[in-house]
Design a protein around this motif. Structure first.
Motif, short mmCIF file in Angstrom:
data_model
loop_
_atom_site.label_atom_id
_atom_site.label_comp_id
_atom_site.label_asym_id
_atom_site.label_seq_id
_atom_site.Cartn_x
_atom_site.Cartn_y
_atom_site.Cartn_z
N ALA A 17 0.83 -1.20 0.00
CA ALA A 17 0.00 0.00 0.00
C ALA A 17 0.86 1.25 0.00
CB ALA A 17 -0.92 0.00 1.22
N GLU A 18 0.32 2.32 -0.59
CA GLU A 18 0.93 3.65 -0.52
C GLU A 18 0.02 4.54 0.31
OE1 GLU A 18 1.80 5.25 -4.31
OE2 GLU A 18 3.35 3.76 -4.78
N GLU A 19 0.60 5.23 1.27
CA GLU A 19 -0.18 6.01 2.22
C GLU A 19 0.16 7.49 2.12
OE1 GLU A 19 0.45 4.48 6.12
OE2 GLU A 19 -0.39 2.50 5.69
N GLU A 20 -0.83 8.31 2.43
CA GLU A 20 -0.67 9.75 2.56
C GLU A 20 -1.42 10.20 3.79
OE1 GLU A 20 -1.96 11.73 -0.94
OE2 GLU A 20 -0.50 10.75 -2.27
N ASN A 21 -0.70 10.85 4.70
CA ASN A 21 -1.29 11.31 5.97
C ASN A 21 -1.88 10.15 6.75
OD1 ASN A 21 -0.68 14.03 5.28
ND2 ASN A 21 -2.59 14.18 4.10
N GLY A 22 -1.19 9.01 6.70
CA GLY A 22 -1.63 7.86 7.47
C GLY A 22 -2.78 7.10 6.87
N GLU A 23 -3.23 7.47 5.69
CA GLU A 23 -4.36 6.79 5.05
C GLU A 23 -3.88 6.12 3.76
OE1 GLU A 23 -7.43 6.47 6.13
OE2 GLU A 23 -7.12 7.69 7.94
N VAL A 24 -4.40 4.91 3.52
CA VAL A 24 -4.07 4.21 2.28
C VAL A 24 -4.78 4.89 1.11
CG1 VAL A 24 -4.25 2.05 1.02
CG2 VAL A 24 -3.73 2.01 3.47
N VAL A 25 -3.99 5.31 0.12
CA VAL A 25 -4.57 5.99 -1.04
C VAL A 25 -4.60 5.08 -2.27
CG1 VAL A 25 -3.98 8.30 -0.23
CG2 VAL A 25 -2.33 7.01 -1.61
N ARG A 26 -3.69 4.11 -2.30
CA ARG A 26 -3.69 3.18 -3.42
C ARG A 26 -2.94 1.92 -3.01
NH1 ARG A 26 -0.16 7.17 -4.66
NH2 ARG A 26 -1.85 8.36 -5.60
N VAL A 27 -3.23 0.84 -3.73
CA VAL A 27 -2.51 -0.41 -3.56
C VAL A 27 -1.93 -0.79 -4.92
CG1 VAL A 27 -2.67 -2.84 -2.97
CG2 VAL A 27 -4.02 -1.17 -1.69
N ILE A 28 -0.64 -1.07 -4.93
CA ILE A 28 0.06 -1.43 -6.16
C ILE A 28 0.57 -2.86 -6.00
CG2 ILE A 28 2.01 -0.94 -7.67
CD1 ILE A 28 1.76 1.97 -6.87
N GLY A 29 0.28 -3.67 -7.00
CA GLY A 29 0.69 -5.06 -6.90
C GLY A 29 1.08 -5.63 -8.25
N ASN A 30 1.55 -6.88 -8.21
CA ASN A 30 1.87 -7.57 -9.44
C ASN A 30 1.43 -9.01 -9.36
OD1 ASN A 30 3.83 -9.03 -8.01
ND2 ASN A 30 5.45 -7.60 -8.53
N ILE A 31 1.36 -9.63 -10.50
CA ILE A 31 1.03 -11.04 -10.60
C ILE A 31 1.99 -11.64 -11.59
CG2 ILE A 31 -0.78 -10.55 -12.31
CD1 ILE A 31 -2.24 -13.03 -11.26
N ILE A 32 2.65 -12.74 -11.19
CA ILE A 32 3.73 -13.31 -12.00
C ILE A 32 3.39 -14.75 -12.32
CG2 ILE A 32 6.21 -13.76 -12.10
CD1 ILE A 32 6.55 -11.74 -9.82
N ASP A 33 3.51 -15.08 -13.58
CA ASP A 33 3.33 -16.47 -14.02
C ASP A 33 4.62 -17.23 -13.70
OD1 ASP A 33 2.93 -18.85 -15.25
OD2 ASP A 33 2.38 -18.03 -17.20
N ILE A 34 4.58 -18.09 -12.66
CA ILE A 34 5.76 -18.83 -12.23
C ILE A 34 5.62 -20.31 -12.56
CG2 ILE A 34 6.33 -17.19 -10.41
CD1 ILE A 34 5.12 -19.19 -8.41
N THR A 35 4.78 -20.61 -13.54
CA THR A 35 4.56 -22.02 -13.90
C THR A 35 5.86 -22.69 -14.29
OG1 THR A 35 2.37 -21.38 -14.72
CG2 THR A 35 3.21 -23.53 -15.39
N GLU A 36 6.63 -22.06 -15.12
CA GLU A 36 7.88 -22.66 -15.57
C GLU A 36 8.83 -22.84 -14.40
OE1 GLU A 36 9.52 -20.43 -18.73
OE2 GLU A 36 7.89 -20.85 -20.15
N ARG A 37 8.85 -21.86 -13.49
CA ARG A 37 9.75 -21.98 -12.35
C ARG A 37 9.35 -23.14 -11.45
NH1 ARG A 37 9.86 -17.49 -7.77
NH2 ARG A 37 8.44 -19.00 -6.81
N VAL A 38 8.02 -23.27 -11.20
CA VAL A 38 7.54 -24.38 -10.36
C VAL A 38 7.87 -25.71 -11.03
CG1 VAL A 38 5.48 -25.49 -9.43
CG2 VAL A 38 5.74 -23.00 -9.27
#
Length: 897
Positions: free
Chosen positions: A517-538
């Motif tokens: 999460a990214e916060e401003e003044n102690g409040e969450v303003v946005r959530v940034i995430g990712n999703i990775i295809d790890i099929t080959e790694r598994v």
């Protein structure tokens, strides 16, 4: 304060009473001088009787001629100035006035020549004749001055019209001259001697004054628009013209003071008009030109200072590609430019660059482009623009901005962006962002691809992304991922999770999803995430586990010793083959020092140093003993190399694969010992054979030779005692004697072949000479022998070895080489003896050299090896064979050198 304001208002009201055209310059340069002339004229008019003077003819003519010729010269100068400056000024008013003053000047000249007292000018000179020329000149002058006020100063006359204007002036001059000279009766009388001026003359003078006053009025209007000094000067000249004409209404004699005064005013008129036209046509343009040149020079100096101060490069080139200016920045980059063309200076070319932009510049365009210099490998942002020179020509001004670093950074950014995009596609990394303010969700293209959802299926920013994404998780995992997302959005708690995942199209994959999460003044303003295809790694991890298990089984099933050591020589890998050979169990040796546990005492440090070389990617081979559990010593042949897995030193192994070669080593030692014994036996047999040959040669030579010699002597004795009548017996004795002699020669030859006596009596050199001669006679092959001048002293065995090798080599040449010549060279130095035999035959082949049935060659090598020497044999097809024998000499104590 109020008093000052009232005073200022009063002054403003007072000044406002004057017309707006009556400025202080006009008052100073026109009104005041006009009032002064009026005063002078009033004095002359009021005191007419008191100051009236009639000059004698000579005195008057002198002044008259000076004033008139001055006026004529000024008139001609006015014409010349206006005519020849017209191309520069384009002022048609001045051209019109100049042409009129040409007429006035010529007619004034004829007036001067026609004046009473002057020599006759074509016809008799009279006062009326002179006045006629005068009146015509003044009327033309007044009309021209008035008419010029209505002519524009801008529009140029066509060249043909200028010619017509000049022709008209010449016509007026000729017409005036003709009428006054040849048709005087057509002209009213202007002057009556003894009475003075006629009314016609006075009326014409006032007419001229009236016309001039019209000109003054017109030029005052012009002054209101221009406010130029030229107009002020013309106005003053016109005022002089007025008083000149008024003066000519007062004289009673052609030689009195008023006539002279009129000429003075008239000369002033000409000078002032000349000054006005000169200032307008020459002086003011010159001043403006000088000022413009100064401004241009200052601007160029300022521009040059700017060019030399800026960080960008600047250069100027003309249409002939000659460089006119280069600032220090470019001089630093490209060197001196004097006398060089731009294409040679910047591009090292001998002709014009095909990409040159000067054609666009000459059309008035500004061009911007990029160029990379091959001379300094810099990239420049170029701006080409036209630059007008003082002479009106156009040059090209080009600004160089060094953008090498910018281009490099931009290219680096482009490469990084492309690499990042490619990496994301290859790695299967997708991104997403959830906005807390409007509860909107956004996915990247890779996230859509991982879910196998068309971006057009879901409204951008909608929460349908969350719903559709959650459906792809297994039912048991769905609450976990939703709870983790909710805690991150509400409390800012990050997460990093791995799940099996089913795409919308039903494909089964593994994904790793993380968010913060990214916060401003102690409040969450946005959530940034990712999703990775790890099929080959598994899948790779699963395969790695399988491969590891397979490798361990393979290692354990190997009969070889496989040992892995860490940096501290601790055993990390110990296979079943190692257990079988050493007798130790794996569990008992893992973690122990390899060298201390398995190497004989005294070899620990030595083996550590040897095995250090194996920490690398290159394979190393060693053979060393190890001690087994029961104390036995086993000989192991090792193949060792460094094995690296990642950067962690814990994953660094010294991998060694060993083969137990103890039995093979024993067998090899036995074989080597057997070979050595065989060599010793062979040498013994050769020595014995050589001794036996020597013995046999001596026995045959001494015993058999003596007996045959005695038999020869007996046959000679018998031959002398035979009766004369026994010819058959005598012939038999002769044949027996011959046979005995041949037998003696055969015995000598056999004895020599068994062991040449020269070898024992005279040494190796003599034996080689004899054998060479014998070989040449027997084989008819040309032989050339080179031996040192000084005798070579060797021991008996070495002499024999070299001689027998020489014999065997000559025998091979005779049987196999098909040679025509042989060259033999014997060399000796303090350390070794070298025998070289070279033929020009077919050349021995590699197969013959390695043929195990070539007993002769084997014997040659073995003989040399017995004496610590070596034999080198080299054959070249169709060029021959070279045999080089090198044997070390014995030192004084009998050892080999």
């Amino acid at each position: 304060m109020m008093n000052e304001e009232n005073s200022a208002k009063a002054k403003t009201t007072e000044l406002s009473k004057f017309p707006d055209w009556l400025d202080k310059n006009l008052i100073k340069h026109f009104v005041i001088p006009a009032l002064g002339m009026m005063m002078v004229f009033t004095v002359f008019w009021y005191f007419k009787e008191q100051i009236y003077i009639v000059f004698d003819i000579d005195t008057y003519l002198s002044w008259h001629n000076i004033l008139e010729f001055s006026s004529v010269v000024v008139s001609i100068i006015i014409f010349l100035i206006s005519w020849y400056s017209y191309k520069q000024t384009g002022n048609q008013r001045e051209l019109f006035l100049g042409t009129a003053f040409l007429v006035v000047g010529v007619i004034d000249f004829m007036h001067t020549l026609s004046f009473p007292g002057m020599p006759a000018f074509i016809s008799q000179n009279t006062t009326n004749k002179a006045i006629d020329y005068w009146i015509v000149a003044r009327l033309i002058q007044a009309a021209a001055l008035t008419g010029s006020g209505f002519i524009s100063t801008r529009q140029q006359f066509h060249r043909f019209i200028r010619a017509k204007l000049l022709m008209g002036a010449l016509f007026l001059i000729i017409a005036t001259f003709y009428v006054i000279t040849y048709l005087p009766h057509l002209i009213p009388e202007m002057f009556v001697p003894g009475e003075g001026l006629t009314p016609t003359k006075i009326w014409l003078e006032y007419s001229v004054v009236f016309i001039i006053l019209l000109a003054i009025g017109k030029y005052i209007l012009i002054y209101r628009q221009t406010r130029t000094s030229m107009v002020r000067t013309l106005l003053l000249g016109l005022m002089f013209f007025v008083f000149s004409e008024l003066s000519f209404t007062l004289y009673a004699s052609a030689f009195d003071i008023y006539n002279l005064l009129g000429h003075v005013f008239k000369t002033g008129t000409m000078i002032l008009i000349f000054q006005g036209l000169f200032v307008s046509s020459v002086q003011e343009p010159f001043i403006r030109l000088k000022l413009a040149e100064d401004i241009v020079r200052i601007e160029r100096d300022n521009l040059k200072n700017i060019f030399e101060a800026i960080e960008d490069g600047v250069y100027i080139v003309n249409q002939q590609y000659d460089i006119q200016y280069v600032n220090p920045v470019l001089v630093k980059d490209f060197g001196p430019f004097e006398g060089r063309k731009c294409y040679a200076y910047f591009h090292d070319r001998e002709d014009i660059c095909p990409w040159c932009k000067i054609a666009d510049i000459l059309e008035g365009k500004t061009v911007r482009w990029e160029w990379q210099s091959l001379k300094n490998q810099k990239t420049y942002d170029l701006i080409d623009t036209p630059l007008k020179n003082p002479d009106g020509s156009i040059s090209k001004l080009e600004i160089f901005r060094d953008i090498t670093e910018r281009v490099r950074v931009e290219q680096k950014l482009v490469n990084s962006k492309n690499l990042l995009n490619a990496t994301q596609r290859i790695a299967g990394v997708g991104g997403w962002m959830w906005n807390a303010e409007n509860k909107s969700m956004f996915w990247t293209d890779e996230t859509y691809r991982i879910h196998e959802i068309d971006p057009l299926e879901i409204e951008a920013g909608s929460n349908e992304h969350i719903e559709r994404g959650a459906e792809c998780y297994d039912e048991k995992d769905r609450p976990i991922i939703l709870d983790a997302f909710q805690k991150c959005a509400d409390e800012g708690m990050p997460y990093d999770l791995v799940f099996p995942f089913t795409t919308v199209k039903g494909n089964r994959i593994w994904i790793r999803t993380a968010a913060q999460a990214e916060e401003e003044n102690g409040e969450v303003v946005r959530v940034i995430g990712n999703i990775i295809d790890i099929t080959e790694r598994v899948q790779a991890e699963e395969n790695l586990v399988k491969e590891k298990e397979f490798s361990e089984k393979l290692i354990d099933t190997s009969k070889a010793i496989i040992v892995g050591l860490d940096k501290n020589h601790k055993i990390q890998l110990f296979n079943k083959g190692a257990e079988k050979i050493t007798g130790y169990k794996r569990t008992n040796v893992l973690g122990k020092d390899w060298f201390k546990e398995f190497f004989p005492a005294g070899l620990h440090n030595e083996m550590e140093e040897v095995w250090k070389d194996s920490w690398g990617q290159k394979m190393h081979s060693y053979i060393n003993p190890i001690i087994t559990k029961n104390g036995a010593e086993r000989i192991i042949s090792w193949q060792t190399t460094g094995f690296y897995e990642g950067d962690d030193e814990k994953n660094h192994l010294l991998l060694s694969i060993g083969e137990d070669i103890t039995e093979r080593k024993i067998a090899e030692d036995e074989l080597s010992k057997s070979r050595q014994q065989l060599r010793e036996l062979t040498r013994y047999l050769q020595d014995a054979r050589e001794e036996e040959r020597t013995h046999m040669a001596r026995e045959i030579h001494d015993e058999l030779g003596q007996m045959l010699t005695a038999l020869t002597m007996d046959l000679a004795w018998m031959s002398k005692r035979l009766p004369p009548d026994t010819p058959i017996l005598a012939e038999k004795i002769i044949m027996m004697t011959k046979l005995v002699n041949e037998t003696i020669q055969m015995v000598q030859r056999i004895a020599t072949e068994l062991r040449p006596g020269l070898l024992d009596d005279l040494g190796l050199t003599a034996a080689l000479e004899w054998q060479t001669q014998e070989f040449a006679e027997r084989s008819e092959i040309t032989c050339e022998l080179h031996v040192p001048e000084d005798a070579i002293t060797l021991n008996r065995d070495l002499d024999t070895t070299l001689f027998r090798i020489f014999q065997e080599t000559l025998s091979n040449i005779a049987r196999h080489a098909n040679a025509t010549s042989v060259r033999v060279e014997l060399e000796a130095d303090p350390d070794e003896v070298t025998l070289t035999i070279q033929d020009d035959g077919v050349g021995i082949t590699d197969s013959k050299l390695t043929d195990t049935t070539s007993l002769g060659l084997i014997g040659v090598r073995e003989r040399a090896r017995f004496n610590g020497g070596e034999v080198t044999i080299q054959g070249i097809p169709d060029q021959g064979t070279t045999v080089v024998v090198r044997i070390p000499r014995l030192s004084e104590d009998g050892s080999r050198k």
